[in-house]
Design an enzyme around this catalytic site. Structure first.
Site, PDB file in Angstrom:
ATOM      1  N   TYR A  17     -14.915   4.832  10.355  1.00  0.00           N
ATOM      2  CA  TYR A  17     -13.473   4.624  10.201  1.00  0.00           C
ATOM      3  C   TYR A  17     -12.737   5.203  11.405  1.00  0.00           C
ATOM      4  O   TYR A  17     -11.813   4.579  11.949  1.00  0.00           O
ATOM      5  CB  TYR A  17     -12.989   5.288   8.914  1.00  0.00           C
ATOM      6  N   GLY A  23       0.810  -1.216   0.000  1.00  0.00           N
ATOM      7  CA  GLY A  23       0.000   0.000   0.000  1.00  0.00           C
ATOM      8  C   GLY A  23       0.841   1.262   0.000  1.00  0.00           C
ATOM      9  O   GLY A  23       2.075   1.227  -0.047  1.00  0.00           O
ATOM     10  N   VAL A  49       1.534   3.606   2.343  1.00  0.00           N
ATOM     11  CA  VAL A  49       2.491   3.786   3.437  1.00  0.00           C
ATOM     12  C   VAL A  49       3.325   2.537   3.661  1.00  0.00           C
ATOM     13  O   VAL A  49       4.536   2.618   3.874  1.00  0.00           O
ATOM     14  CB  VAL A  49       1.761   4.151   4.745  1.00  0.00           C
ATOM     15  N   GLY A  50       2.685   1.376   3.589  1.00  0.00           N
ATOM     16  CA  GLY A  50       3.403   0.129   3.842  1.00  0.00           C
ATOM     17  C   GLY A  50       4.575  -0.074   2.906  1.00  0.00           C
ATOM     18  O   GLY A  50       5.662  -0.493   3.330  1.00  0.00           O
ATOM     19  N   ASP A  61     -18.401  19.107   2.262  1.00  0.00           N
ATOM     20  CA  ASP A  61     -17.010  19.512   2.411  1.00  0.00           C
ATOM     21  C   ASP A  61     -16.234  18.563   3.313  1.00  0.00           C
ATOM     22  O   ASP A  61     -15.016  18.470   3.237  1.00  0.00           O
ATOM     23  CB  ASP A  61     -16.917  20.913   3.035  1.00  0.00           C
ATOM     24  N   TRP A  73     -15.941  18.194  -5.466  1.00  0.00           N
ATOM     25  CA  TRP A  73     -16.937  18.270  -4.394  1.00  0.00           C
ATOM     26  C   TRP A  73     -16.637  19.407  -3.423  1.00  0.00           C
ATOM     27  O   TRP A  73     -15.483  19.707  -3.111  1.00  0.00           O
ATOM     28  CB  TRP A  73     -16.953  16.956  -3.620  1.00  0.00           C
ATOM     29  N   ARG A  77      -6.616  21.635   4.628  1.00  0.00           N
ATOM     30  CA  ARG A  77      -6.065  20.300   4.820  1.00  0.00           C
ATOM     31  C   ARG A  77      -4.541  20.341   4.918  1.00  0.00           C
ATOM     32  O   ARG A  77      -3.886  21.180   4.298  1.00  0.00           O
ATOM     33  CB  ARG A  77      -6.459  19.364   3.664  1.00  0.00           C
ATOM     34  N   THR A 136      -1.392  12.507   9.230  1.00  0.00           N
ATOM     35  CA  THR A 136      -2.323  13.402   8.563  1.00  0.00           C
ATOM     36  C   THR A 136      -2.617  12.838   7.177  1.00  0.00           C
ATOM     37  O   THR A 136      -2.261  11.708   6.859  1.00  0.00           O
ATOM     38  CB  THR A 136      -1.736  14.822   8.489  1.00  0.00           C
TER      39      THR A 136
END
Length: 390
Positions: A138, A15, A17-18, A350, A242, A249, A166
């Site tokens: 989640y 993945g 990060v992995g 949002d 969207w 962020r 983050t």
């Protein structure tokens, strides 16, 4: 505690990060690594996980595997997001303990924090008010994961550390439009809108073959491709995103996250985080000041009332910097070379309006980020283009 010969299991090693953690460990000379793809090991299956630990007996575990997605996926698959992640965490953490794993690193998410948490968000604001509804399931799963680590440490004297990254982006990111996060989704939309305007159907077919959208691939008709892309706001030289574009962020390059994770895995212990030097001696069977500490169960660990409440032992991992989604779109447009129009659909949600984390704990433990967002967006698009050629 871990040396170059230690066997380290990286769950989720393919993945975002992995894979970066795997490469970072290799670069540092840790070559005794173990990984399994989802087809080889279903982490939601308790018996498969137990059999894996029986056979491999890792010294350390990095739990980077998760069932993830953006606002749309979180809204559609609420039960899956909670159940799948809880199963993964319970299976891996419980088997790690049962098999005497020396060190475990659990990767969570900053969506664990309340919707209206004070900014920047410190670790101590966890569970102080309600969560953002669009990713509540989640978040609850990840809160449970970090609490599992904390509770195992307090009850059994383990050394399980939870890090809360983050928003991440980088090589091996998920660009599938149905369930990708904001930056890769935005980047692919802008890229495809540019290709439609350029009438570059060969490049469009390559992109759609690599990552089909709702079963539509490069071999589908042009109209079928245009219709399915239109559902995701992708048109000739025009992209609809969207929300209002005003939410703020914070973004962290995945290879920076990997470096932070490996730093914590190799250099940080639970006793460092809670700031109590005698913690490890109490929990690993030694005496304190030459006498047995009667505040815990000998040989088992357990709560230590004399130390007070121990909570929020997780570590925020990020940059401590933020930008609006609209500002991000401008960086993406520049990286792609898009000359069309980007519009925002304010009728769509949002999500949380601001999600900046306080990274002072991480800095105090000896790590800071290296890649700034302006360079990172360019690096991500370069990687995306290269992925289409592989």
């Amino acid at each position: 505690m871990l040396d170059k010969s230690s066997k380290i299991y990286v769950a989720g090693h393919k993945g975002l990060v992995g894979s970066a953690i795997w490469n970072n460990l290799k670069e540092k000379g840790y070559n005794n690594l173990v990984g399994r793809s989802h087809s080889e090991l279903d982490l939601t299956d308790q018996y498969q996980v137990r059999d894996f630990f029986d056979k491999e007996r890792p010294d350390a575990v990095v739990l980077a595997a998760a069932f993830v997605g953006g606002i749309m996926a979180n809204s559609l698959y609420r039960a899956d997001f909670m159940m799948m992640n809880m199963k993964i965490q319970c299976n891996v953490i419980s088997e790690a303990y049962a098999h005497g794993v020396k060190k475990l690193l659990f990767l969570g998410s900053t969506c664990i924090y309340p919707k209206n948490a004070p900014q920047p968000m410190k670790e101590d604001c966890l569970l102080t008010s309600e969560l953002e509804y669009t990713n509540e399931e989640y978040a609850l799963a990840k809160i449970s994961g970090l609490k599992m680590c904390e509770s195992y440490n307090l009850q059994y004297g383990t050394n399980y550390i939870a890090v809360m990254p983050t928003n991440l982006y980088g090589p091996n990111d998920n660009f599938h439009l149905e369930n990708s996060h904001v930056m890769p989704a935005m980047m692919r939309k802008v890229y495809l809108a540019k290709l439609i305007h350029d009438d570059d159907w060969e490049a469009i077919a390559t992109d759609m073959d690599k990552r089909p959208v709702e079963g539509i691939s490069g071999s589908s008709s042009r109209q079928e491709i245009l219709d399915v892309l239109g559902k995701y706001g992708i048109e000739d030289n025009r992209v609809t995103l969207w929300g209002t574009g005003t939410p703020l962020r914070e973004f962290l390059w995945s290879e920076d996250m990997a470096d932070a994770s490996v730093h914590v895995l190799l250099n940080v212990n639970f006793s460092d985080i809670i700031g109590i030097e005698k913690y490890s001696s109490v929990h690993y069977g030694a005496s304190v000041d030459g006498a047995v500490d009667r505040n815990h169960s000998a040989g088992r660990g357990g709560a230590i009332p004399a130390l007070g409440e121990i909570r929020n032992c997780h570590i925020n991992v990020g940059t401590g910097k933020e930008l609006t989604i609209r500002e991000l779109s401008r960086l993406v447009v520049e990286a792609v070379g898009f000359e069309g129009e980007v519009v925002f659909d304010s009728a769509k949600p949002d999500g949380t309006m601001r999600k900046l984390i306080d990274v002072s704990k991480l800095h105090s433990l000896g790590w800071t980020h290296k890649v700034e967002i302006e360079d990172g967006v360019k690096k991500l698009f370069e990687w995306y283009q290269s992925s289409l050629r592989s």
